[in-house]
Design an enzyme around this catalytic site. Sequence first.
Site, short mmCIF file in Angstrom:
data_model
loop_
_atom_site.label_atom_id
_atom_site.label_comp_id
_atom_site.label_asym_id
_atom_site.label_seq_id
_atom_site.Cartn_x
_atom_site.Cartn_y
_atom_site.Cartn_z
N ALA A 178 0.88 -0.88 -0.12
CA ALA A 178 -0.15 0.32 -0.11
C ALA A 178 1.53 0.73 0.13
O ALA A 178 2.50 1.44 0.29
CB ALA A 178 -0.81 -0.04 1.19
N LYS A 179 0.44 2.28 -0.07
CA LYS A 179 0.84 3.19 -0.53
C LYS A 179 -0.04 5.17 0.27
O LYS A 179 -1.25 4.37 -0.11
CB LYS A 179 1.87 3.95 -1.36
CG LYS A 179 3.52 4.92 -1.13
CD LYS A 179 4.67 4.44 -0.19
CE LYS A 179 5.11 5.20 0.29
NZ LYS A 179 6.48 4.24 0.04
#
Length: 420
Positions: free
Chosen positions: A108-109
């Site tokens: 994720a980011k």
Amino acid sequence: MAGTESQINPFETAKQQVDIVADLIGLDGGLRDVLKHPKRELTVNFPVRMDDGTYRVYTGHRVQYNMARGPCKGGIRYHPQVTLDEVRALAAWMTWKCAVVNIPYGGAKGGVICDPKHMSKGELERMTRRYASEISAFIGPEMDIPAPDVYTDSQTMAWIMDTYSMQKGYSVPGVVTGKPISLGGSEGRGEATGRGCAYVIREASKHAGVHVKNGTVAVQGFGNAGSVAANILYDEQGAKIVAISDSKGGIYRADGMNPHAVEAHKAKTGSVVGFPGAKAISNEEILETKADILIPAALENQITAKNAGKIQAKIVAEAANGPTLPAADTVLYEKKITVLPDILANAGGVTVSYFEWAQDIQGFYWTLDEVNQRLERVMVRSYDAVHKVATERHVHNRTAAYVLAIQRVVDAVKLRGIYP
Ligand code: NAD
């Protein structure tokens, strides 16, 4: 960053990388498409009260790319140039990075479009808490665990952990990693990226015809990742650190420098430049310096088709994310330079983040020795796996790391099947 290179859409690059590996491993169209799409994306627009009493609306994103192998993991970036496509690309790269070191996470980011250098601590705290609150339904120890990235740090993580815990009504340390140790952070997290990089260099040297002991090392970028890698190669492996640079310029000394002394000089003067007894060199020259090992530990897009031919190192260990352009990769491979790709060479950070989360969930904390021993095992095992694929398939290490990572994600997606 060079103009045109910086304008390349990073998510287009990330998708091309998937295509290259998908061709190599014979992946069919449907699964290929799964890997080229983020699973979930959340964009939030939220007001923040500024110090002068006005309100300002900020935009933030959180992208969960793939969670077939476990909860999503990835940092939060505060920067004026954050875009959704950049966050998507970074989330894809986190997916492959977690898979290459085989920790049970997806990728994720997150990012908020803001200019943290021109915000007060109070403004940053209010923005962080509101962003955390807006994405709180989307994160959690079993779903998505943020960490620091560009212009966020352990204080930012402490605010997110507190905001999330306030909403739950009890402390949830496992919602973020990279926290202060007093709030459930892990021993060794601060130096994990540089330490992990030093371990893979040691392993790669066995196949690259390099002796790290008395071998020469050049480090571009002397921040967290670069300085720790230099210190560990010097202290524990007997390497000679001959060249070091930071944003203000570089220094060179053929018979080596004590990186701790250079760190002390930088702490006092603000730069490595002017270190007594060393010759000044430029940041371009440092890449082409005569050294056995080159560690790019600053920015992306440093090794290009233009300068790759001039690199003299036998090992290039990418402590930085994305320092080598694809066109340069081919040149380095033809020159028989061993490249340790970013998703392997700097994965020590996310590995110890995983250890931090595991400790938080157990409520049982490990000693620094335990953390470092486990990190070493993960890095050695991961280097061996990448080297094996590179040798068997006659490809360079970056392609091998992607093949390994993407194959692991594909296996998980296939085993789980497509719901419903
Ligand atoms: P940092 O801010 O601590 O250090 C960056 C260093 O690079 C500083 O010394 C700065 O002066 C130098 N620098 C900036 N511009 C430069 C230039 N043009 N030429 C030479 N040096 C320059 O950052 P960091 O955490 O060490 O991160 C460095 C790289 O490592 C980034 O690409 C980051 O994404 C990557 N990385 C870091 C971690 C981590 O845990 N710290 C984990 C994975 C990847």
